[in-house]
Design a protein around this motif. Structure first.
Motif, PDB file in Angstrom:
ATOM      1  N   ASN A 188       0.858  -1.222  -0.059  1.00 46.92           N
ATOM      2  CA  ASN A 188       0.083  -0.134   0.067  1.00 46.92           C
ATOM      3  C   ASN A 188       0.996   1.089   0.104  1.00 46.92           C
ATOM      4  O   ASN A 188       0.521   2.200  -0.819  1.00 46.92           O
ATOM      5  CB  ASN A 188      -0.963   0.216   1.188  1.00 46.92           C
ATOM      6  CG  ASN A 188      -1.704  -1.009   1.102  1.00 46.92           C
ATOM      7  OD1 ASN A 188      -2.448  -1.632   0.264  1.00 46.92           O
ATOM      8  ND2 ASN A 188      -2.310  -1.539   2.309  1.00 46.92           N
ATOM      9  N   PHE A 189       1.739   1.142   0.926  1.00 47.58           N
ATOM     10  CA  PHE A 189       2.737   2.300   0.999  1.00 47.58           C
ATOM     11  C   PHE A 189       3.451   2.653  -0.344  1.00 47.58           C
ATOM     12  O   PHE A 189       3.483   3.717  -0.967  1.00 47.58           O
ATOM     13  CB  PHE A 189       3.942   2.220   2.043  1.00 47.58           C
ATOM     14  CG  PHE A 189       5.029   3.100   2.168  1.00 47.58           C
ATOM     15  CD1 PHE A 189       4.260   4.554   2.496  1.00 47.58           C
ATOM     16  CD2 PHE A 189       6.232   3.215   1.709  1.00 47.58           C
ATOM     17  CE1 PHE A 189       5.235   5.626   2.755  1.00 47.58           C
ATOM     18  CE2 PHE A 189       7.069   4.192   2.145  1.00 47.58           C
ATOM     19  CZ  PHE A 189       6.780   5.267   2.619  1.00 47.58           C
ATOM     20  N   LEU A 190       3.974   1.547  -0.949  1.00 44.74           N
ATOM     21  CA  LEU A 190       4.749   1.728  -2.482  1.00 44.74           C
ATOM     22  C   LEU A 190       3.616   2.277  -3.246  1.00 44.74           C
ATOM     23  O   LEU A 190       3.980   2.947  -4.372  1.00 44.74           O
ATOM     24  CB  LEU A 190       5.221   0.571  -2.868  1.00 44.74           C
ATOM     25  CG  LEU A 190       6.266  -0.175  -1.945  1.00 44.74           C
ATOM     26  CD1 LEU A 190       6.704  -1.353  -2.413  1.00 44.74           C
ATOM     27  CD2 LEU A 190       7.413   0.961  -1.978  1.00 44.74           C
ATOM     28  N   GLU A 191       2.337   1.655  -3.395  1.00 44.36           N
ATOM     29  CA  GLU A 191       1.359   2.064  -4.291  1.00 44.36           C
ATOM     30  C   GLU A 191       0.928   3.624  -4.077  1.00 44.36           C
ATOM     31  O   GLU A 191       0.847   4.447  -4.789  1.00 44.36           O
ATOM     32  CB  GLU A 191       0.397   1.242  -4.373  1.00 44.36           C
ATOM     33  CG  GLU A 191       0.508   0.097  -5.170  1.00 44.36           C
ATOM     34  CD  GLU A 191      -0.365  -0.789  -4.950  1.00 44.36           C
ATOM     35  OE1 GLU A 191      -1.732  -0.623  -4.671  1.00 44.36           O
ATOM     36  OE2 GLU A 191      -0.162  -2.103  -5.275  1.00 44.36           O
ATOM     37  N   SER A 192       0.709   3.979  -2.785  1.00 43.11           N
ATOM     38  CA  SER A 192       0.339   5.288  -2.609  1.00 43.11           C
ATOM     39  C   SER A 192       0.901   5.712  -1.504  1.00 43.11           C
ATOM     40  O   SER A 192       0.118   5.761  -0.181  1.00 43.11           O
ATOM     41  CB  SER A 192      -1.394   5.155  -2.362  1.00 43.11           C
ATOM     42  OG  SER A 192      -1.851   4.317  -1.504  1.00 43.11           O
ATOM     43  N   PRO A 193       1.935   6.351  -1.511  1.00 44.12           N
ATOM     44  CA  PRO A 193       2.502   6.850  -0.062  1.00 44.12           C
ATOM     45  C   PRO A 193       1.928   8.088   0.399  1.00 44.12           C
ATOM     46  O   PRO A 193       1.370   8.872  -0.191  1.00 44.12           O
ATOM     47  CB  PRO A 193       3.825   7.527  -0.906  1.00 44.12           C
ATOM     48  CG  PRO A 193       3.885   7.002  -2.119  1.00 44.12           C
ATOM     49  CD  PRO A 193       2.687   6.789  -2.803  1.00 44.12           C
ATOM     50  N   SER A 194       1.723   7.900   1.847  1.00 42.60           N
ATOM     51  CA  SER A 194       1.044   8.976   2.645  1.00 42.60           C
ATOM     52  C   SER A 194       1.487   8.940   3.852  1.00 42.60           C
ATOM     53  O   SER A 194       2.229   7.807   4.320  1.00 42.60           O
ATOM     54  CB  SER A 194      -0.384   8.843   2.539  1.00 42.60           C
ATOM     55  OG  SER A 194      -0.869   7.575   3.137  1.00 42.60           O
ATOM     56  N   ILE A 195       1.448   9.839   4.926  1.00 37.84           N
ATOM     57  CA  ILE A 195       1.690   9.488   6.286  1.00 37.84           C
ATOM     58  C   ILE A 195       1.006   8.458   6.742  1.00 37.84           C
ATOM     59  O   ILE A 195       1.741   7.661   7.563  1.00 37.84           O
ATOM     60  CB  ILE A 195       1.538  10.897   6.992  1.00 37.84           C
ATOM     61  CG1 ILE A 195       2.131  12.050   6.340  1.00 37.84           C
ATOM     62  CG2 ILE A 195       2.046  10.845   8.547  1.00 37.84           C
ATOM     63  CD1 ILE A 195       1.986  13.354   6.829  1.00 37.84           C
ATOM     64  N   ASN A 196      -0.103   8.347   6.429  1.00 34.59           N
ATOM     65  CA  ASN A 196      -0.984   7.226   6.950  1.00 34.59           C
ATOM     66  C   ASN A 196      -0.189   5.853   6.792  1.00 34.59           C
ATOM     67  O   ASN A 196      -0.082   4.968   7.557  1.00 34.59           O
ATOM     68  CB  ASN A 196      -2.456   7.204   6.277  1.00 34.59           C
ATOM     69  CG  ASN A 196      -3.291   6.098   6.844  1.00 34.59           C
ATOM     70  OD1 ASN A 196      -3.402   6.061   8.264  1.00 34.59           O
ATOM     71  ND2 ASN A 196      -3.867   5.348   5.936  1.00 34.59           N
ATOM     72  N   GLU A 197       0.069   5.701   5.421  1.00 31.01           N
ATOM     73  CA  GLU A 197       0.659   4.206   4.904  1.00 31.01           C
ATOM     74  C   GLU A 197       1.890   4.473   5.755  1.00 31.01           C
ATOM     75  O   GLU A 197       2.630   3.121   6.105  1.00 31.01           O
ATOM     76  CB  GLU A 197       0.512   4.240   3.492  1.00 31.01           C
ATOM     77  CG  GLU A 197      -0.699   4.079   3.001  1.00 31.01           C
ATOM     78  CD  GLU A 197      -1.457   2.940   3.370  1.00 31.01           C
ATOM     79  OE1 GLU A 197      -0.619   1.916   3.883  1.00 31.01           O
ATOM     80  OE2 GLU A 197      -2.714   3.058   3.222  1.00 31.01           O
ATOM     81  N   ALA A 198       2.576   5.382   5.803  1.00 30.75           N
ATOM     82  CA  ALA A 198       3.796   5.446   6.239  1.00 30.75           C
ATOM     83  C   ALA A 198       4.089   5.082   7.738  1.00 30.75           C
ATOM     84  O   ALA A 198       4.818   4.139   8.316  1.00 30.75           O
ATOM     85  CB  ALA A 198       4.821   6.874   6.310  1.00 30.75           C
ATOM     86  N   VAL A 199       3.245   5.410   8.486  1.00 31.16           N
ATOM     87  CA  VAL A 199       2.786   4.996   9.969  1.00 31.16           C
ATOM     88  C   VAL A 199       2.722   3.276   9.764  1.00 31.16           C
ATOM     89  O   VAL A 199       3.252   2.609  10.525  1.00 31.16           O
ATOM     90  CB  VAL A 199       1.840   5.733  10.682  1.00 31.16           C
ATOM     91  CG1 VAL A 199       1.703   5.251  11.950  1.00 31.16           C
ATOM     92  CG2 VAL A 199       2.058   7.111  10.565  1.00 31.16           C
TER      93      VAL A 199
END
Lengths: 345, 691, 209
Positions: B21-32
Motif C-alpha cells: 500500500n505504501f509503495l502504491e500510494s505513499p502517505s503519512i498514514n501508510e508510512a505509519v
C-alpha cells in the motif's frame, strides 16, 4: 501553600516532585490536590461549551445533569476520607521521622469494620433510591405530557447520516432536526445498516438503534437554541462526520421551516432513498441529491407515502436472505454485480 | 465465501502486505503503518540474530522454551506481556497524536479504527492478563508452599496459545489489516457483510485461542490453590494475594466461555454463513452484546482482583505490619467476584430495555462499590500505625489508592442509567475504564514487578528510577485521562478519529502531552531495567529476603531453585515467614534431605505454539490445506505426548544438601540489615529483626 | 455416584505420595473443574438456542425437522453407553482381566460411534428438508449446539481409541487408569448434556417452536 491559586502552579510543583522523590509524603499530598484542582479547572471550563447536557435545552437533560452532580457529591462522602486520610497517615506513620505509634500486629477492630462496611453501604442505599426514582422517571420510552400533542419523528440511522421522517408533516430531512419549543417530541428509531447510537446530549441523551428493531426516545425542549446531535457508536470511515444540527425554534418558525422543506424538498422515492442509504457522508449525499435551495450538508425531502419507516424495519423480517447488494451500508449496496467486480474488499 | 473462491494461498496476495500500500500510494498514514510493520520484522530479525550470535538457542530451548517450571513460565508470560505493552502504548500514543492534530490529523479513519481495536484487544488480552498470569505463576505456588502448579504441562500449553495469539496480532501489522470494530467487535459491523476483509477473523482467532489458554490457566490455578497448598496452609492462612488469585481463577473458568462462544459464533457467521448475529433471517446482535459483556464485566474483576492482592502484599510489607482486616478483605474479594456476574447489562443501559431492568442492574453495579470501598479502607488501616517505607512498589500502591478512587467515583456515576444515557460511548467512559485499569491493574502489575523481581533474578531493581517511573506514570495518566473526562461530558464520542468542534482541541492537546509523559515513564522503566542489570553486582540479594517479607516466597534463596523448597514448610500462621523470623524458625536446616521429583522438560508447549499459530494464520487467510495440516499436527502432538512414560526427573538429596548448606553458610556470614539500608549494597536479602 | 467418591478416596488406584500433578485427587478434581467450565460453555449455547427458538425467519422449524424415532434411538444408544462405561469402570476397579475391561470399552466406543452415525443421518435428513444453518437464526442456534455435543462425543471416541492403544503399550498402570476414570466422567457428563439437549432443544423446541 498558595501555589494552586496560580494556573501554572501545578506544573512547577510537578518538577519539584520529581526532584524530591525521596520525601514522598508531601508529594502524596500534592498529587491528590493536583487531582482535585485539575478536575475543578476542567469542570469550570465545561460550562462554556453548548453541545452537552451540562448546558441543557430541556428538562430531561436538565434532570440528568442534576443527577450527575448529586451522584458525584454523594459518592464523595465515601471518597473524601481517602483523599484526606491517606496523606495524613503517610505523613504520620512514615518510617523516617514518623511520630506515630507502631502496632505491627493490629489486624482488626470491630467498630472500625462496622464503619468501613456501613458508610459505603449507606451511601449506596441513598444512591440506589435516587437511581431507582430517576431511572423510572426518565424512562426514554415514556411519552411526555405537554400542553400540545407530541410531534412524532421517525429516525433512521444510515451510513453515515441520520434521516428524520416527520410522518404527520409529510416531510423528511437529513443533517438537520428542527423541533418546536415546549412541544413533546416522540421519536421512534431504527437503523438501516449496522448498530448505531443516536445521541442529542443537550436534550435527551442517547439510545441504540438496530436494524429490524425499533427503540424510542421522548423529550421536550424548554428553550429555543441550537445544538448538535450525533452517533456515538463507531460505524466506519464517515463516523466522525455523522452529526446533525438540532434547532429548537418557536412554533411560528417551525411552521415556516416545515413550509420551506415542503417547497424545496425532493421526493423521498425508493430510488432516492437507495441513493441516500449508500455509504456516504452528509456532504457526499448532499452533493448527490440536494438542490441549491437546501442549506449546506442538509437535504430536505417530501414523503410520497407514510410506509417508509415500516418498510425499512420490515426489510429484515422478510424471511428471505438479504444479499449483500440489497443491504444498505455495505460497500456493494446499490451496485450491480458487474460494478463491484473490480472493488477489492 | 467458499473455499473455491480463492487459490492455494487463500486470500493471501502481494496486496495483503502492508508495504505494498505504501509503495502504491505513499502517505503519512501508510508510512505509519509500514513503519509499524517494519518494526515488527526488524525486531524479529534482530532477536533471532542476537540469539544466533550469542549461541543462545541451546540454553533457550533447554532452560526456557521446554521448561515446565512455574517460575520460568511466569517470567516468559511477563516478557511476552511487556513486548505487547510496548506495542499497545505506542498505539495509544499515535491515537492521542491523531486526536491532538485533528481536525487535520494524519491518519485515515480506517487506520485509526484498527489502532483502537488492537490497542484494546492487546491491552486487555495480551498485556493485563498475561502479565498477571505471569506474576501469579511466579508467586502463588511459592506463597502457598507448593513445588509447582497442579498441572505444569497444561501451564505450558496455556502460555503457548497465548503467545501464538499474540504473535498473530503482530503478524496482522505486516500482513493484511486488523478489525476496525473495537475490542468488543460488535456485530453486525464485524459481520461478513460490513467487514468483508480479514480483520475480524484476526480478532476472532486471537480471542478464541488466548481465551482457551486463559480458561486452562484458571483451571490450573484453582486446582493449585485448592489442592496443592503446603502442610498447615489452611485457606485462611493464605496470603491475600492467593485469595484474590483463587477468585480471579474462578472468574476465568466461568467468564471465558461466554467470550469464546460469542467469538466462535461470530466466526460461524463469517465463515459458514450462519445467522447468529446477522441483520437478516432472525439473527440478533443483542445476543452478542449479552454474551460479550457476560464475559466482559467479570473480566475487569479478573484483572483487578489479583492486582488488589499484589497491593495487599505491598501495603503490608512496606508498612511492616500485618494486613488489616484480612477476613474483611477475603469476604470483599468474594463479594466482588460474585457480584461481577450480575452487572453485565450496564454496558448497554441504552439499548432500550425496560427501566426496571436498568434499575436492577444499576443497583447491582453500585453494590460492587461497597466491597471495593471496604478494601480501600482496609489498606489505609494497614498503613495506619505502621512504619511506611516509600519504595517503588509502595509508591505505586499509594498512587493507586488515590487515583483509583477517582475511577471508582466515575464508576458509581456511570452506574446510574440516568447519567449513562448521557455519557455512554463518550470519552467519559474511556476515561473511566482507563482510570480503573491503569491505577488498578497496571500500577498493580508494575508494583508486583518491582516487588518480586529480586526474588526471580536475585538482584534488586533500581529504586530511584523505579520511583521516577512511577511518578511519570501518575503524571502521564492524569494528564492523559482527566481531560478525557471533560471531553466526554462535553459530548465527544469515543473512537472519533477527528472532530469538527474545536472545543475539544485543548483537551486533546493536554491528553497528548500526557501520552508523551507516559512514553517517558515507559522509557524510564526500560532504563531502570538496563541500569539495574548493569549494577546487579551491587544489588544482589542471594539470601532471598530483601524487603523483610512476610509470606513464604521470601523464605527461599533468590533466585529460587527449581524445587522451590527443600522441605515443604509447615505453616502455623498467616504471616508465616514473619512469624518464623520472629520466633527463630527461619533459616533452619531441614531435618533430613529427601529426593525431590519434578516434571521433566516438555517440548509440547513449543510445538503447540508454532502449530496453533500456523493454524490461526491459515484460518484467517482461508488457506484450508494448511489449516488442516496444522490442526492434525496439533492433534498428533497432543496424543503423542500422552504416550510419554518418563515425565519426571529426580533431584538427588545430595544435591539438595549441597545447595542448602551453601545457602545457610551464606546466611551465617551475611549481615542482617535494618530497613533503613534497604536500598544500599549492604542489603543482601537478610533482614534484621525489628520490633 | 461411585465416581465422585473415588476422587476423595483414591486408595484403590495408587498411592498419594507422588508429585502433586500425579496425585489422583488433584487430577480428578482438575477434571471436575474443567467440566464445570465446559458446562458453562454449553449453558451459554443453550441460552442462545432458547432466545432463538422463534427466529425461524419463515424457514423450517422443529415441527418440520425433528425425527423423534431416530432421537429415541440416539438417546438409548448414549444412555446404554453410559452404562457400559460404568461397567468398564467397575471391572477396572475390581482389577478384573484386561480383556473384560477392553470388551466394555469397545462396546462403549461402538455405541458412541452408532450415536454419531445416527446423528449425522439426522442432520442430512434435516438438510434435505431445507434445515441448514444458513437458513435462519433458529437453525444456526440448533447447529451451533447439537453438533457441539456431537464434537464432544467424537472427541470422547478418539480418547477411547488412544486409551485402548495405551492399555497395550503402557499397560494398565496408574496413569492409564486415571485417564480412564476421567474419560468415564466425561462420558457421563456428555450423557447429561444430551438429556439437556433432548429435553430443551428437541422437546422444548417442538413444544414452543
Amino acid at each position: 501553600m498558595d501555589w494552586y491559586l496560580k494556573p501554572s502552579g501545578f506544573f512547577a510543583l510537578k518538577r519539584m516532585d520529581l526532584q524530591r522523590c525521596k520525601k514522598v509524603c508531601p508529594s502524596g499530598v500534592s498529587y491528590y490536590l493536583l487531582t482535585l484542582i485539575l478536575g475543578c479547572l476542567f469542570l469550570s471550563q465545561a460550562a462554556s461549551a453548548s453541545e452537552t447536557f451540562l448546558m441543557p435545552l430541556g428538562p430531561v437533560a436538565e434532570e440528568q445533569k442534576v443527577h450527575f452532580f448529586w451522584a458525584m457529591a454523594l459518592t464523595m462522602v465515601a471518597i473524601l476520607p481517602v483523599f484526606i486520610l491517606v496523606p495524613v497517615i503517610l505523613f504520620k506513620y512514615r518510617r523516617k521521622k514518623g511520630r506515630g505509634f507502631y502496632a505491627p500486629k493490629w489486624e482488626t477492630y470491630g467498630p472500625l469494620e462496622l464503619i468501613m462496611w456501613g458508610v459505603p453501604f449507606l451511601v449506596i442505599i441513598v444512591l440506589s433510591v435516587m437511581l431507582w426514582r430517576a431511572t423510572a422517571r426518565l424512562d426514554p420510552y415514556k411519552e411526555i405530557q405537554g400542553v400540545v400533542p407530541p410531534i412524532k419523528v421517525q429516525v433512521v440511522g444510515l451510513d453515515w447520516k441520520w434521516l428524520f421522517i416527520y410522518p404527520e408533516l409529510d416531510i423528511a430531512t437529513v443533517g438537520e432536526l428542527v423541533v418546536p419549543v415546549h412541544t413533546p417530541i416522540s421519536m421512534i428509531l431504527t437503523s438501516d445498516t449496522v448498530m448505531q447510537s443516536f445521541f442529542i446530549s443537550a436534550l435527551a441523551g442517547q439510545i441504540y438503534v438496530m436494524p429490524g428493531m425499533t427503540t424510542q426516545l421522548n423529550f421536550i425542549a424548554s428553550k429555543t437554541g441550537e445544538t448538535e446531535g450525533e452517533n456515538t457508536q463507531y460505524t466506519g470511515d464517515g463516523f466522525a462526520d455523522q452529526k446533525f444540527n438540532v434547532q429548537v425554534v418557536n412554533s411560528d418558525n417551525f411552521d415556516r421551516w416545515v413550509q420551506r422543506v415542503h417547497s424545496t424538498g425532493i421526493e423521498l422515492s425508493t430510488e432516492n432513498y437507495n441513493r441516500l442509504a449508500q455509504r456516504t457522508t452528509k456532504k457526499q449525499a448532499h452533493g448527490e441529491l440536494a438542490t441549491a435551495q437546501m442549506p449546506e450538508k442538509v437535504i430536505y425531502f417530501t414523503l410520497p407515502g407514510t410506509q417508509l419507516f415500516h418498510e425499512i424495519v420490515m426489510r429484515y423480517h422478510s424471511g428471505k436472505p438479504l444479499s449483500i447488494e440489497d443491504q444498505p451500508g455495505t460497500e456493494k449496496f446499490g451496485r450491480g454485480k458487474e460494478d463491484v467486480e473490480g472493488v477489492q474488499p | 465465501m467458499s473455499a473455491t473462491e480463492h487459490g492455494w494461498l487463500g486470500k493471501l496476495s502481494w496486496e495483503s502486505l502492508v508495504f505494498s500500500n505504501f509503495l502504491e500510494s505513499p502517505s503519512i498514514n501508510e508510512a505509519v503503518a509500514s513503519a509499524a510493520g517494519s518494526l515488527v520484522i526488524l525486531a524479529s530479525i534482530a532477536i533471532l540474530g542476537l540469539l544466533t550470535w550469542y549461541r543462545l538457542w541451546g540454553p533457550l530451548w533447554r532452560d526456557w522454551l521446554t521448561s515446565t517450571d512455574h517460575k520460568k513460565i511466569g517470567i516468559m508470560y511477563i516478557v511476552f506481556a511487556i513486548v505487547m505493552l510496548v506495542r499497545g502504548l505506542l498505539e495509544g500514543m499515535v491515537m492521542r497524536a491523531q486526536q491532538a492534530a485533528a481536525p487535520d490529523g494524519f491518519l485515515h479513519a480506517d487506520h485509526f479504527a484498527q489502532l483502537f481495536s488492537t490497542h484494546g484487544t492487546i491491552m486487555v488480552f495480551f498485556v493485563a492478563v498475561p502479565f498477571l498470569v505471569g506474576l501469579i505463576n511466579f508467586a502463588m505456588p511459592l506463597q502457598i508452599g507448593a513445588r509447582d502448579v497442579a498441572f505444569p504441562v497444561l501451564n505450558q500449553i496455556s502460555l503457548a496459545v497465548t503467545v501464538s495469539s499474540g504473535i498473530l496480532l503482530m503478524v496482522s501489522l505486516v500482513v493484511g489489516q486488523f478489525s476496525t470494530g473495537g475490542w468488543s467487535a460488535y456485530p453486525p459491523y464485524t459481520g461478513g457483510d460490513f467487514s468483508p476483509g480479514v480483520g475480524p477473523d484476526y480478532w476472532i482467532w486471537a480471542i478464541v485461542f488466548s481465551g482457551a489458554g486463559t480458561t486452562l490457566t484458571g483451571i490450573n490455578f484453582t486446582v493449585t490453590v485448592y489442592k496443592c497448598r503446603g502442610p498447615g496452609m489452611h485457606l485462611f492462612r493464605m496470603p491475600l494475594f492467593c485469595w484474590t488469585v483463587l477468585c480471579a481463577s474462578i472468574l476465568m473458568i466461568f467468564a471465558m466461555p461466554p467470550l469464546s462462544v460469542a467469538a466462535l459464533m461470530l466466526g460461524l457467521d463469517r465463515y459458514l454463513d450462519f445467522h447468529f448475529f446477522t441483520n437478516d433471517l432472525g439473527g440478533n446482535m443483542m445476543n452478542y452484546a449479552n454474551l460479550f459483556w457476560l464475559f466482559g464485566h467479570p473480566e475487569v474483576y479478573l484483572l483487578v482482583l489479583p492486582a488488589y492482592g499484589i497491593f495487599s502484599e505491598v501495603f503490608s510489607t512496606y508498612s511492616a505490619k500485618t494486613l488489616y482486616g484480612y477476613k474483611s478483605l477475603v469476604i470483599a474479594t468474594m463479594c466482588i467476584a460474585i457480584l461481577s456476574f450480575t452487572v453485565w447489562l450496564h454496558h448497554f443501559f441504552t439499548m432500550g430495555q425496560s427501566p426496571t431492568i436498568n434499575i436492577a442492574f444499576g443497583i447491582a453495579t453500585m453494590l460492587i462499590a461497597v466491597p471495593t470501598g471496604v478494601k480501600v479502607y482496609d489498606w489505609m488501616a494497614t498503613m495506619y500505625r505502621g512504619r511506611i517505607r516509600f519504595t517503588t512498589p509502595m509508591v505505586y500502591a499509594i498512587g493507586f489508592l488515590i487515583l483509583f478512587v477517582i475511577g471508582g467515583l466515575s464508576g458509581v456515576i456511570l452506574a446510574n442509567p440516568t447519567v449513562d444515557f448521557q455519557v455512554h460511548n463518550t470519552l467519559f467512559l474511556v476515561a473511566h475504564f482507563h482510570n480503573v485499569l491503569i491505577p488498578g491493574v497496571l500500577f498493580g502489575i508494575l508494583a508486583g514487578y518491582n516487588y518480586w523481581f529480586p526474588k526471580a533474578f536475585g538482584f534488586r531493581l533500581n529504586d530511584k528510577l523505579g520511583r521516577l517511573s512511577a511518578y511519570l506514570w501518575f503524571a502521564g495518566f492524569m494528564l492523559t485521562f482527566f481531560p478525557l473526562y471533560v471531553a466526554g461530558l462535553l459530548g465527544m464520542p469515543r473512537r472519533s478519529f477527528t472532530y469538527a468542534d474545536l472545543t475539544f482541541k485543548p483537551y486533546m492537546i493536554v491528553a497528548f502531552i500526557g501520552a508523551m509523559v507516559v512514553l517517558a515513564a515507559l522509557i524510564t522503566l526500560v532504563v531502570q531495567f538496563l541500569v539495574s542489570i548493569r549494577d546487579r553486582h551491587k544489588t544482589r540479594v542471594p539470601v532471598g529476603d530483601p524487603w523483610d517479607g512476610r509470606s513464604l516466597e521470601w523464605a527461599s534463596p533468590a533466585p529460587v531453585p527449581a524445587y522451590n523448597f527443600v522441605e515443604l514448610p509447615t505453616v502455623t500462621d498467616r504471616d508465616e515467614f514473619s512469624e518464623a523470623k520472629e520466633h527463630g524458625r527461619a533459616y533452619q536446616r531441614p531435618k533430613n534431605y529427601r529426593d525431590i521429583e519434578l516434571p521433566k522438560n516438555n517440548p509440547l508447549g513449543f510445538i503447540l505454539c508454532v502449530t496453533s499459530g500456523i493454524l490461526m494464520f491459515a484460518l484467517v487467510w482461508y488457506i484450508w490445506w494448511l489449516a488442516l495440516i496444522s490442526a492434525l499436527a496439533i492433534l498428533i502432538a497432543v496424543i503423542a505426548s500422552t504416550f510419554r512414560k518418563e515425565t519426571e526427573y529426580i533431584i538427588p538429596a545430595s544435591q539438595l544438601e549441597k545447595d542448602t548448606e551453601a545457602w545457610l553458610a551464606l546466611v551465617e556470614k551475611s549481615e542482617a540489615v535494618s530497613r533503613d539500608l534497604e536500598d544500599s549494597p549492604r542489603n543482601v536479602g537478610y533482614s534484621k529483626l525489628e520490633l | 455416584m461411585n465416581l465422585s467418591s473415588s476422587s476423595k478416596s483414591p486408595g484403590s488406584i495408587g498411592n498419594a505420595h507422588e508429585a502433586a500433578h500425579r496425585d489422583p485427587a488433584v487430577v480428578i478434581f482438575g477434571f471436575w473443574v474443567f467440566m464445570m467450565s465446559d458446562l458453562i460453555f454449553f449453558g451459554v449455547v443453550f441460552a442462545i438456542y432458547i432466545t432463538m427458538v422463534g427466529a425461524t425467519a419463515g424457514g423450517p422449524g422443529p415441527k418440520e425437522l425433528f425425527d423423534f424415532g431416530s432421537l429415541f434411538a440416539q438417546t438409548m444408544l448414549l444412555l446404554t453407553s453410559s452404562l457400559t462405561v460404568g461397567i468398564a469402570t467397575v471391572t477396572m476397579r475390581h482389577e478384573r482381566s484386561r480383556a473384560s475391561f477392553l470388551f466394555w470399552v469397545v462396546i462403549t466406543l461402538l455405541l458412541g460411534i452408532g450415536f454419531l452415525t445416527l446423528e449425522l443421518y439426522d442432520f442430512s435428513e434435516m438438510a434435505s428438508k431445507g434445515g441448514v444453518p444458513s437458513r435462519s437464526g433458529y437453525l444456526s442456534a440448533f447447529f451451533g449446539l447439537v453438533p457441539l455435543h456431537g464434537l464432544h462425543v467424537t472427541f470422547g471416541c478418539l480418547w477411547m481409541l488412544v486409551l485402548i492403544a495405551q492399555v497395550f503399550t503402557m499397560g494398565m498402570g496408574q496413569v492409564v487408569k486415571l485417564r480412564f476414570l476421567r474419560l468415564a466422567l466425561f462420558w457421563h457428563f456428555l450423557d447429561l448434556i444430551w438429556i439437556g439437549i433432548f429435553s430443551i432443544v428437541y422437546f422444548g423446541g417442538w413444544v414452543y417452536g
